[in-house]
Design an enzyme around this catalytic site. Structure first.
Site, PDB file in Angstrom:
ATOM      1  N   LYS A  44      12.267  -5.203  11.416  1.00 53.10           N
ATOM      2  CA  LYS A  44      13.703  -5.451  11.477  1.00 53.10           C
ATOM      3  C   LYS A  44      14.179  -5.590  12.930  1.00 53.10           C
ATOM      4  O   LYS A  44      14.859  -6.560  13.275  1.00 53.10           O
ATOM      5  CB  LYS A  44      14.432  -4.296  10.789  1.00 53.10           C
ATOM      6  CG  LYS A  44      15.872  -4.592  10.554  1.00 53.10           C
ATOM      7  CD  LYS A  44      16.541  -3.531   9.713  1.00 53.10           C
ATOM      8  CE  LYS A  44      16.139  -3.600   8.259  1.00 53.10           C
ATOM      9  NZ  LYS A  44      15.885  -2.315   7.637  1.00 53.10           N
ATOM     10  N   ARG A 117      19.337   2.035  10.798  1.00 53.26           N
ATOM     11  CA  ARG A 117      18.355   1.571   9.801  1.00 53.26           C
ATOM     12  C   ARG A 117      16.935   1.763  10.270  1.00 53.26           C
ATOM     13  O   ARG A 117      16.659   1.713  11.466  1.00 53.26           O
ATOM     14  CB  ARG A 117      18.530   0.065   9.547  1.00 53.26           C
ATOM     15  CG  ARG A 117      19.824  -0.331   8.922  1.00 53.26           C
ATOM     16  CD  ARG A 117      19.968  -1.839   9.034  1.00 53.26           C
ATOM     17  NE  ARG A 117      21.310  -2.264   8.714  1.00 53.26           N
ATOM     18  CZ  ARG A 117      21.666  -2.850   7.575  1.00 53.26           C
ATOM     19  NH1 ARG A 117      20.772  -3.083   6.658  1.00 53.26           N
ATOM     20  NH2 ARG A 117      22.897  -3.208   7.346  1.00 53.26           N
ATOM     21  N   GLY A 126      12.546  -0.495   0.262  1.00 54.63           N
ATOM     22  CA  GLY A 126      13.166   0.644  -0.413  1.00 54.63           C
ATOM     23  C   GLY A 126      12.536   1.987  -0.112  1.00 54.63           C
ATOM     24  O   GLY A 126      12.910   3.001  -0.686  1.00 54.63           O
ATOM     25  N   MET A 128      12.269   3.568   2.973  1.00 54.21           N
ATOM     26  CA  MET A 128      12.900   4.402   3.991  1.00 54.21           C
ATOM     27  C   MET A 128      14.409   4.240   3.968  1.00 54.21           C
ATOM     28  O   MET A 128      14.939   3.558   3.110  1.00 54.21           O
ATOM     29  CB  MET A 128      12.278   4.114   5.329  1.00 54.21           C
ATOM     30  CG  MET A 128      10.865   4.682   5.363  1.00 54.21           C
ATOM     31  SD  MET A 128      10.061   4.344   6.889  1.00 54.21           S
ATOM     32  CE  MET A 128      10.160   2.610   6.946  1.00 54.21           C
ATOM     33  N   ARG A 384      13.574 -11.735   7.663  1.00 55.38           N
ATOM     34  CA  ARG A 384      12.140 -11.417   7.668  1.00 55.38           C
ATOM     35  C   ARG A 384      11.442 -12.417   6.753  1.00 55.38           C
ATOM     36  O   ARG A 384      12.108 -13.058   5.919  1.00 55.38           O
ATOM     37  CB  ARG A 384      11.881  -9.992   7.197  1.00 55.38           C
ATOM     38  CG  ARG A 384      12.337  -9.791   5.792  1.00 55.38           C
ATOM     39  CD  ARG A 384      12.126  -8.381   5.309  1.00 55.38           C
ATOM     40  NE  ARG A 384      12.859  -8.229   4.064  1.00 55.38           N
ATOM     41  CZ  ARG A 384      13.225  -7.094   3.542  1.00 55.38           C
ATOM     42  NH1 ARG A 384      12.943  -5.976   4.139  1.00 55.38           N
ATOM     43  NH2 ARG A 384      13.871  -7.040   2.399  1.00 55.38           N
ATOM     44  N   HIS A 502     -21.656  -6.066 -19.356  1.00 53.19           N
ATOM     45  CA  HIS A 502     -21.704  -7.315 -20.116  1.00 53.19           C
ATOM     46  C   HIS A 502     -20.303  -7.900 -20.317  1.00 53.19           C
ATOM     47  O   HIS A 502     -20.041  -9.069 -20.036  1.00 53.19           O
ATOM     48  CB  HIS A 502     -22.386  -7.050 -21.470  1.00 53.19           C
ATOM     49  CG  HIS A 502     -22.434  -8.249 -22.343  1.00 53.19           C
ATOM     50  ND1 HIS A 502     -21.500  -8.478 -23.329  1.00 53.19           N
ATOM     51  CD2 HIS A 502     -23.268  -9.312 -22.342  1.00 53.19           C
ATOM     52  CE1 HIS A 502     -21.780  -9.627 -23.923  1.00 53.19           C
ATOM     53  NE2 HIS A 502     -22.857 -10.156 -23.346  1.00 53.19           N
ATOM     54  N   SER A 814     -31.158 -16.855  -2.884  1.00 51.07           N
ATOM     55  CA  SER A 814     -29.820 -16.576  -3.396  1.00 51.07           C
ATOM     56  C   SER A 814     -29.721 -15.076  -3.641  1.00 51.07           C
ATOM     57  O   SER A 814     -30.531 -14.508  -4.379  1.00 51.07           O
ATOM     58  CB  SER A 814     -29.582 -17.350  -4.684  1.00 51.07           C
ATOM     59  OG  SER A 814     -28.317 -17.005  -5.194  1.00 51.07           O
ATOM     60  N   CYS A 881     -25.074 -15.215  -5.494  1.00 51.11           N
ATOM     61  CA  CYS A 881     -24.581 -15.529  -6.841  1.00 51.11           C
ATOM     62  C   CYS A 881     -24.236 -14.261  -7.622  1.00 51.11           C
ATOM     63  O   CYS A 881     -23.955 -14.320  -8.806  1.00 51.11           O
ATOM     64  CB  CYS A 881     -25.576 -16.393  -7.598  1.00 51.11           C
ATOM     65  SG  CYS A 881     -27.149 -15.581  -7.882  1.00 51.11           S
ATOM     66  N   TYR A 901     -23.568 -20.998   1.071  1.00 54.32           N
ATOM     67  CA  TYR A 901     -22.583 -21.066  -0.016  1.00 54.32           C
ATOM     68  C   TYR A 901     -22.416 -19.715  -0.695  1.00 54.32           C
ATOM     69  O   TYR A 901     -23.273 -18.839  -0.587  1.00 54.32           O
ATOM     70  CB  TYR A 901     -23.006 -22.124  -1.055  1.00 54.32           C
ATOM     71  CG  TYR A 901     -24.249 -21.768  -1.839  1.00 54.32           C
ATOM     72  CD1 TYR A 901     -24.166 -20.997  -2.997  1.00 54.32           C
ATOM     73  CD2 TYR A 901     -25.514 -22.183  -1.413  1.00 54.32           C
ATOM     74  CE1 TYR A 901     -25.303 -20.661  -3.708  1.00 54.32           C
ATOM     75  CE2 TYR A 901     -26.654 -21.849  -2.124  1.00 54.32           C
ATOM     76  CZ  TYR A 901     -26.548 -21.078  -3.267  1.00 54.32           C
ATOM     77  OH  TYR A 901     -27.668 -20.726  -3.974  1.00 54.32           O
TER      78      TYR A 901
END
Ligand code: PEP
Ligand code: MG
Length: 930
Positions: A44, A117, A126, A128, A384, A502, A814, A881, A901
């Site tokens: 802020k 503030r 919400g 503080m 913000r 599973h 892999s 994988c 990959y």
């Protein structure tokens, strides 16, 4: 009244460093701070400074100053005291505010009032506290009445100050925890309700100056009675009380739990901004409102907001009055008949719209703003970066890039994986979810939301689905025989199992909502009932599941289908593709799954589990042949069964290769322990015995002989191919014939054969030789070349250590991180759900390693493997994988580890693409395609 000591973990005073500058001024077209100083000034404070002082903005911001977050840290490390010199600094800055406003704090004739503030580095909505109208005392009230000629406004402001101050400063900051509904704010609200009743007022604005004045007297008496202290009547006492309370709120219960959830360190602290009040409650030429520079729900490039005439900020969010829309595009059903700001105060609206454009241009993003109009004059109180939902985030990213408001790297970094996920699945309406309490929580195994009627067996699921019903399959845990029912169900809920169980694997592969390991679920199959978190539900009762969070709700909740906006998704993914280095492949085992993966942008298949053809629709015949093969005693018997199986396998592979034309398809040789396929039911066993020409007893004996105590570490993976080479031969022949025939048709395919559960170089050598020999035979017979590779999965720590040797024969690796995690930790991937949950809760381990790669342990093994493997074979292709392949943090790890990959479930492909793009932006890889 019970008191709780507020304790802080912030270290002793000596370790807390304080910069010389403790207070930053803003206002009058100047500011000491700027937007980039969030760490010191909080979100802020930093944005107030930016709006007030940046030469491109210089917006109308009431002057004020910000006490830094360092003071908060000091305050908590020094028995709630302030550093030397702070009092003088605050007073100096008050004088500057007075110069700009022409008012004086505490002055009887022309009093300045201020707001106090909080503002942390990252917004904690919400969590503080705020105190408005600070500086109103018996001394300043008459002056303000004279000045404004509006006693009603002054007493309204005063009653608000007493309410906020007694609640925040005198109660919460003192660690007082009143019983439910007995907090001072509630007690004062009750006095106000009584006053409304007595005077016949229906809304707060109906109360007269006299009523409000009387109320403030009642308020002060109540405060004294409940809290045992007078409400302070000195402006400086009010200011310091408020500053201290905001710092104290950093350690408040709500703030502490929010920080824990959001992983915000306690050391960050909050800043405090003190700002001249601008009043939206001085009459009908005053207003207060909130807005978004674009629609946060849809992303549409339209200014969106609401406001209230003659009100203070808290009223807009409190929901007591229905706010008016600021313009036509903000109009809702409720505000249908209310006048817009554009209609009521066109001049102010025009100015606000101009500010909106300026802010977006300056910040390159959608902003959330707060404004007040005091006697026709517009003031900006806050801005913000605005929170948004998934579809809105993606739309804004694309639009802002097109509008040249932001670079592609900026917009790609802005969309979070979970926001993207919202575009891929239906979800429970978040509004409905906010209002409903979950009855149980399990592991979030399959994303999105679903609702349906409870069924307890796969067969019922299929039956009910055929009758047009929506069902949720509730099971202890699932097994391969349940797949048809799992497919038919809207979602799956299991009492047991972990993230690689599973049910979790299958559901994730389908993009289906699924919750596993839900400890509160106890099924009583005999009665067709289930106990869930204290509720007893029966077959046919409705449940709603949030599979992204693992939450179970009773009843039929409203759903949102966000998956329609696929064009948007494709456009955004194209942006991501243009920046990323890491490739994204998919785990897919069927033609439809492969097609889905391709649609989502998969660039190959990293895992085609060959045995999946034995589950689900159309699997009866091949499964029967497989069972025959398993039960065979002699090589001859086995070969007959394998030959019968061959055409099914070839066909299955061919279908998937065809959809993946032009891309690599990694086909894994049979992996599971064979006894998994042995039928459990007597009739199925008898049928099999007949086909094999042996008795039921003989068959049962053979089935029992296959039983293993530790099947996960038993006769599975490559070990099957070593003991039964004819299985590998048949699989290789099916792959090569399918590929050769497709190539001949002109469909270019690239099958790669992958060997699972390897630990020895001799294993891969043995299998590779077999495979190459089969290829030579197929080539001889068909005369068509197939471009293929042979590689191995890395799933056992020994394989990691032997990577250099394995790479001598293997053309790619892999990482099967499901098994690698299981073997490295010694945690069963099927049974660790329960205790891992507790491990995470008790902070023994930061995250479930079956969800996110354990970078320190398993990750170290991965790094060793990459290094040793590529030392032997420079161009060794390496991927992953395991299930972690679709997890953003794991994708980031793979990017940095130099993998080629990641491969994941089709529905996680977009998320992996986004994560890979963000990794490249964060830490570019020199060689994009390693
Ligand atoms: C793995 O172990 O990570 C893997 C992908 O193989 P599966 O889950 O089939 O054992
Ligand atoms: Mg495995």
């Amino acid at each position: 009244m019970p008191k709780t000591a507020v304790k802080s973990k912030i270290k002793a005073s000596s370790s807390v460093k304080i910069s010389k500058k403790m207070v930053y001024f803003f206002g009058g077209g100047k500011a000491d701070g700027k937007a980039t100083m969030k760490n010191l000034l909080g979100g802020k404070g930093a944005n107030l400074a930016e709006m007030a002082g940046h030469p491109d903005l210089r917006l109308p911001v009431p002057p004020g100053f910000t006490l830094t977050t360092e003071i908060c840290t000091y305050y908590w490390a020094n028995k709630r005291s302030y550093p030397k010199g702070l009092t003088q600094d605050v007073e100096k800055n008050l004088r500057r505010m007075e110069e700009i406003t022409g008012k004086k704090f505490g002055d009887a004739d022309n009093p300045l009032l201020v707001s106090v503030r909080s503002g942390a580095r990252s917004s904690m909505p919400g969590m503080m506290e705020t105190i408005l109208n600070c500086g109103l005392t018996e001394a300043t009230i008459p002056g303000l009445i004279k000045l404004t000629n509006n006693p009603r406004f002054v007493y309204d402001a005063y009653r608000r100050l007493i309410m906020m101050y007694s609640d925040v400063v005198m109660e919460k900051a003192c660690g007082i925890e009143p019983a439910d509904d007995q907090g001072i704010r509630r007690q004062l609200e009750r006095l106000m309700d009584a006053m409304k009743k007595k005077t016949g007022a229906t809304t707060d604005t109906d109360l007269t100056a006299e009523n409000l004045k009387e109320l403030t007297v009642q308020f002060k008496a109540k405060v004294k009675e409940v809290l045992g202290k007078e409400f302070p009547d000195n402006h400086m006492d009010q200011l310091w009380g408020s500053i201290g309370a905001v710092f104290a709120s950093w350690m408040g219960k709500r703030a502490c739990s929010y920080r824990r959830i959001e992983c915000i360190p306690e050391e960050w602290g909050t800043a405090v901004s003190v700002q001249a009040m601008a009043f939206g409650n001085m009459g009908d030429d005053c207003a207060t409102g909130v807005g978004f520079t674009r629609n946060p729900g849809t992303g549409e490039n339209a200014f969106y907001g609401e406001f209230l005439v003659n009100a203070q900020g808290e009223d807009v969010v409190a929901g007591i009055r229905t706010p008016n829309p600021i313009n036509e595009s903000s109009r809702s059903d409720q505000s249908r008949n209310l006048k817009s700001l554009e209609q009521l105060m066109p001049g102010c609206y025009k100015e606000l719209a101009g500010i909106r454009a300026k802010l977006e241009k300056h910040y390159h993003d959608m902003l959330d703003i707060e404004f007040t109009i005091e006697k026709g004059r517009l003031w900006m109180l806050q801005c913000r970066v605005g929170k948004r939902n998934g579809p809105a985030a993606v739309r804004m990213a694309i639009d802002m890039h097109k509008e040249k408001l932001a670079k592609k790297e900026e917009v790609v970094m802005r969309v979070t994986p979970s926001q993207l996920d919202e575009l891929l699945h239906p979800i429970i309406d978040p509004k409905a979810e906010l209002k409903t309490k979950a009855i149980a929580k399990g592991l979030p195994a399959g994303p999105g939301g679903a609702r349906g009627m409870i069924v307890f067996t796969a067969a019922e699921a299929v039956k009910w689905k055929k009758e047009g019903k929506h069902v949720i399959l509730v099971r202890e845990e699932t097994n391969p025989e349940d797949v048809e029912g799992m497919r038919a169900a809207e979602a799956i809920l299991t009492a047991r199992g972990g993230m690689t169980s599973h049910a979790a694997l299958v559901a994730r592969g389908w993009g289906k909502c699924c919750i596993v390991g839900c400890a509160g679920v106890e099924i009583e199959l005999a009665h067709k009932t289930v106990h869930i978190g204290g509720e007893v539900l029966k077959e046919g009762d409705w449940l709603s599941l949030n599979g992204s969070k693992g939450l179970v709700y009773k009843g039929k909740m409203d759903m949102l289908d966000a998956s329609e906006s696929n064009e948007l998704l494709s456009e955004f993914l194209r942006l991501c593709n243009s920046v990323r280095a890491l490739k994204v492949w998919a785990n897919a085992e069927s033609q439809p799954d492969a097609a889905t993966a391709r649609k989502f942008g998969a660039e190959g298949i990293g895992l085609f589990r060959i045995e999946h053809m034995f589950y689900g629709k159309g699997s009866d015949e091949p499964l029967f042949q497989l069972r025959k093969m398993i039960m065979s005693k002699t090589l001859e018997e086995r070969k007959i069964a394998l030959n019968a199986l061959f055409p099914f396998m070839k066909n299955d592979i061919k279908n998937t290769l065809r959809v993946m034309e032009g891309l690599h398809v990694t086909i894994r040789l049979m992996d599971p322990p064979l006894h998994e396929f042995v039928p459990q039911q007597k009739d199925k066993l008898e049928q099999l015995g007949q086909a094999l020409g042996i008795s039921y007893e003989e068959l049962s004996a053979r089935a029992n002989a296959l039983h293993e105590s530790n099947p996960m570490m038993g006769h599975r993976g490559v070990r099957l191919g070593i003991t039964y080479p004819e299985i590998t031969e048949m699989e290789a022949r099916a792959i090569f014939e399918a590929a050769a025939e497709l190539n001949k048709e002109g469909v270019k395919v690239f099958p790669d054969i992958m060997i699972p559960v390897v630990s020895l170089e001799q294993e891969v050598k043995h299998q590779a030789e077999l495979i190459h020999k089969v290829y030579a035979d197929v080539y001889k017979a068909k005369g068509v070349k197939v471009n293929y590779m042979v590689g191995t999965m890395i799933e056992i720590p020994r394989a990691c250590l032997m990577a250099g040797k394995l790479a001598e024969t293997m053309q790619f690796f892999s990482f099967g991180t499901n098994d690698l995690t299981q073997m490295t930790f010694g945690y069963s991937r099927d049974d660790s759900g329960y205790f891992l949950k507790e491990y995470v809760e008790k902070n023994i381990i930061p995250v479930d390693p079956f969800q996110t790669i354990d970078q320190t342990g398993v990750g170290e093994l991965i790094k060793i493997t990459v290094e040793r493997g590529r030392k032997t074979r420079k161009d060794l292709k390496i991927g992953i994988c395991g299930e972690q392949g679709g997890d953003p943090a794991s994708v980031d790890f793979c990017h940095n580890a130099g993998l080629n990959y990641v491969s994941c479930s089709p529905f996680r492909v977009p998320i992996a693409i986004l994560a890979a793009a963000q990794s490249q932006i964060r830490k570019p890889r020199k060689n994009k395609a390693v």
